[in-house]
Design an enzyme around this catalytic site. Structure first.
Site, PDB file in Angstrom:
ATOM      1  N   HIS A 154       0.835  -1.226   0.000  1.00  0.00           N
ATOM      2  CA  HIS A 154       0.000   0.000   0.000  1.00  0.00           C
ATOM      3  C   HIS A 154       0.861   1.264   0.000  1.00  0.00           C
ATOM      4  O   HIS A 154       0.430   2.301   0.501  1.00  0.00           O
ATOM      5  CB  HIS A 154      -0.943   0.034   1.208  1.00  0.00           C
ATOM      6  CG  HIS A 154      -1.682  -1.244   1.425  1.00  0.00           C
ATOM      7  ND1 HIS A 154      -2.900  -1.514   0.862  1.00  0.00           N
ATOM      8  CD2 HIS A 154      -1.333  -2.361   2.125  1.00  0.00           C
ATOM      9  CE1 HIS A 154      -3.298  -2.732   1.225  1.00  0.00           C
ATOM     10  NE2 HIS A 154      -2.352  -3.275   1.984  1.00  0.00           N
ATOM     11  N   SER A 275      16.328  21.336 -16.512  1.00  0.00           N
ATOM     12  CA  SER A 275      15.162  22.164 -16.812  1.00  0.00           C
ATOM     13  C   SER A 275      15.622  23.429 -17.519  1.00  0.00           C
ATOM     14  O   SER A 275      16.694  23.957 -17.220  1.00  0.00           O
ATOM     15  CB  SER A 275      14.452  22.515 -15.510  1.00  0.00           C
ATOM     16  OG  SER A 275      13.691  23.697 -15.673  1.00  0.00           O
ATOM     17  N   LYS A 281      17.251  21.833 -11.297  1.00  0.00           N
ATOM     18  CA  LYS A 281      16.571  20.560 -11.577  1.00  0.00           C
ATOM     19  C   LYS A 281      17.471  19.515 -12.216  1.00  0.00           C
ATOM     20  O   LYS A 281      18.289  19.820 -13.073  1.00  0.00           O
ATOM     21  CB  LYS A 281      15.368  20.786 -12.508  1.00  0.00           C
ATOM     22  CG  LYS A 281      14.172  21.441 -11.868  1.00  0.00           C
ATOM     23  CD  LYS A 281      13.580  20.670 -10.698  1.00  0.00           C
ATOM     24  CE  LYS A 281      12.892  19.384 -11.082  1.00  0.00           C
ATOM     25  NZ  LYS A 281      11.620  19.586 -11.787  1.00  0.00           N
ATOM     26  N   GLU A 288      11.300   7.875 -16.452  1.00  0.00           N
ATOM     27  CA  GLU A 288       9.945   8.254 -16.879  1.00  0.00           C
ATOM     28  C   GLU A 288       9.608   7.645 -18.233  1.00  0.00           C
ATOM     29  O   GLU A 288       8.478   7.221 -18.479  1.00  0.00           O
ATOM     30  CB  GLU A 288       9.820   9.777 -16.948  1.00  0.00           C
ATOM     31  CG  GLU A 288       9.810  10.428 -15.580  1.00  0.00           C
ATOM     32  CD  GLU A 288      10.039  11.924 -15.681  1.00  0.00           C
ATOM     33  OE1 GLU A 288       9.074  12.661 -15.906  1.00  0.00           O
ATOM     34  OE2 GLU A 288      11.191  12.359 -15.558  1.00  0.00           O
TER      35      GLU A 288
END
Ligand code: ARG
Length: 460
Positions: A154, A275, A281, A288
């Site tokens: 969970h 970024s 960043k 991803e």
């Protein structure tokens, strides 16, 4: 190729929809391989002389070289698809003899053969890439073999596990992916040639011999089914999709564990991007994309299933829609398999942070219950007593192992001085000493077993 029946040429629009040369060009070498085998089958059937078959084989060899040199599809050739292009070139090269090759054959059994040959080679390449990823996962597991992290259910901290055990969870999935691809390959590897348009060829072709000449395990059993069948594409796409889903889950976990909130993993610069506005960043784009490509690959599976649904026998032009999904799924999965390997190689484990998280959040509560079971307390009672102790400990803002003996005994009277040694991370891991468990000895066996498999398969 089929102009005799027609008075008018096809319209530009129709050709745009109908021509497959721009994408089925990928099949050109497979088409030539199949055609060489067909020429020899025709000669064994007495349709061509042996010398004619040899002339065709030589001319096709030159066309294969020409195709390789071209690099991309010769769209100005006027050919409708790759099969017509090869035949057109053969006729240009051999004249009347070139016109004999298509005897007893249809593009329907031809395209099914080409696609099966292509699919077989592509599956073999994916198997090699899966093995290379398995090797990288194993390297990651071995490099971090002492590190402990929380295991989750969970997405809540549950029990400590070895980081190596976590990595080996993915190798278990990848081993199944391999098996599924190998299983699909068995049904890919059947030869359609000799089925012709739909009813079977009218010439005495030895289909079994032709099949083995092309490295197939045997001919397909039914001509109507053969030219309409793309189950092998569905099965292959299904195996690719599930593998992509596994890599997607891996990508997601890498992302989560690599976030500042978790801080378990750090990614190397070589698999991250920056970024354009936020100078600080470092984005984990590689992970991803591992997560993202699965949607596209699963989409191809659904697309093929939907094309087949309700399609009458035998060949219909709808089936031309089989190629791009298969080609793209293969290409994209290849990319993520290689990417995942690079990500594993470029990911470092922050062992201290992992260990700290593994020790927090009462992940040793099950240990305490098991300890009480060892003192003769029935498990359900032990579970309840520990639940009460966790409530007390939360109120005191203390971990279980910081409670005093008296505090333990308030709910669990069976507790003795030896409780503290039962509550360490090491004790928790060591107790999971069952096949498939996270005890270090078991994880080490799992890693050795995988290594042996990879050695047998020639990967490491
Ligand atoms: N380009 C076609 C395909 O990819 C080849 C088979 C064509 N057969 C036919 N009867 N028109 O499916």
């Amino acid at each position: 190729m089929w102009g005799g029946r027609f008075d008018q040429p096809p319209s530009e629009l129709f050709r745009e929809a109908n021509d497959s040369l721009p994408f089925d060009w990928q099949l050109v070498q497979c088409d030539i391989t199949g055609s060489v085998a067909w020429a020899h089958a025709l000669s064994r059937a007495g349709v061509l002389t042996h010398d004619e078959a040899l002339l065709i084989e030589r001319a096709l060899g030159e066309i294969a070289d020409e195709a390789a040199a071209l690099g991309g599809p010769p769209i100005d050739s006027g050919a409708e698809d790759v099969h017509s292009w090869v035949e057109q070139r053969l006729i240009e090269s051999l004249g009347p003899l070139g016109k004999k090759l298509h005897t007893g054959r249809s593009r329907n059994d031809q395209v099914a053969t080409d696609l099966r040959l292509w699919c077989r080679t592509a599956i073999d390449a994916r198997l090699t890439e899966i093995d290379a990823l398995l090797a990288a996962s194993l390297r990651f597991a071995r490099t971090n073999s002492d590190a402990v992290m929380p295991g989750y259910t969970h997405l809540q901290r549950a029990q400590p596990v070895l980081v190596a055990h976590w990595a080996m969870a993915y190798t278990a999935m990848l081993e199944r992916d391999r098996e599924r691809l190998l299983d699909a390959r068995r049904r890919v590897n059947r030869c359609p040639l000799g089925c012709a348009a739909l009813a079977g060829t009218a010439y005495p072709i030895d289909r079994s011999r032709l099949a083995s000449a092309l490295g197939f395990d045997g001919p397909t059993p039914n001509s109507l089914d053969t030219v309409a069948d793309r189950d092998f594409v569905v099965e292959t796409l299904s195996a690719l999709s599930l593998c992509a889903v596994h890599l997607s889950r891996l990508g997601e976990e890498l992302l989560v564990f690599g976030s500042a909130e978790f801080g378990f993993f750090t990614f190397g610069d070589e698999v991250a991007s920056g970024s354009s506005i936020m100078p600080q960043k470092k984005n984990p784009d590689a992970a991803e994309l591992m997560r993202g490509k699965a949607g596209r690959i699963v989409g191809h599976l659904v697309s093929m299933l939907t094309t087949l649904k309700g399609l009458p026998l035998a060949y219909n032009k709808d089936l031309q829609e089989d190629k791009q999904p298969l080609f793209d799924a293969m290409q994209q999965l290849s990319l993520v398999l290689r990417l995942a390997r690079a990500v594993f190689d470029a990911t470092s484990v922050n062992a201290e942070r992992c260990q700290q998280a593994a020790a927090e959040s009462y992940t040793n509560a099950t240990e305490l219950a098991d300890y009480l079971v060892g003192k003769g307390v029935p498990f359900r009672d032990a579970h309840h007593q520990v639940g009460r102790l966790v409530v007390d400990a939360i109120a005191l803002d203390l971990p279980l192992e910081s409670l005093s003996i008296d505090q333990f005994r308030a709910h669990a009277p069976a507790v003795r001085d030896d409780v503290y040694s039962a509550l360490t991370l090491e004790a928790s891991l060591a107790r999971r000493d069952v096949e498939g468990g996270t005890a270090p000895a078991r994880v080490s066996v799992a890693m050795d077993t995988l290594e042996q498999h990879l050695v047998i398969r020639g990967t490491v």
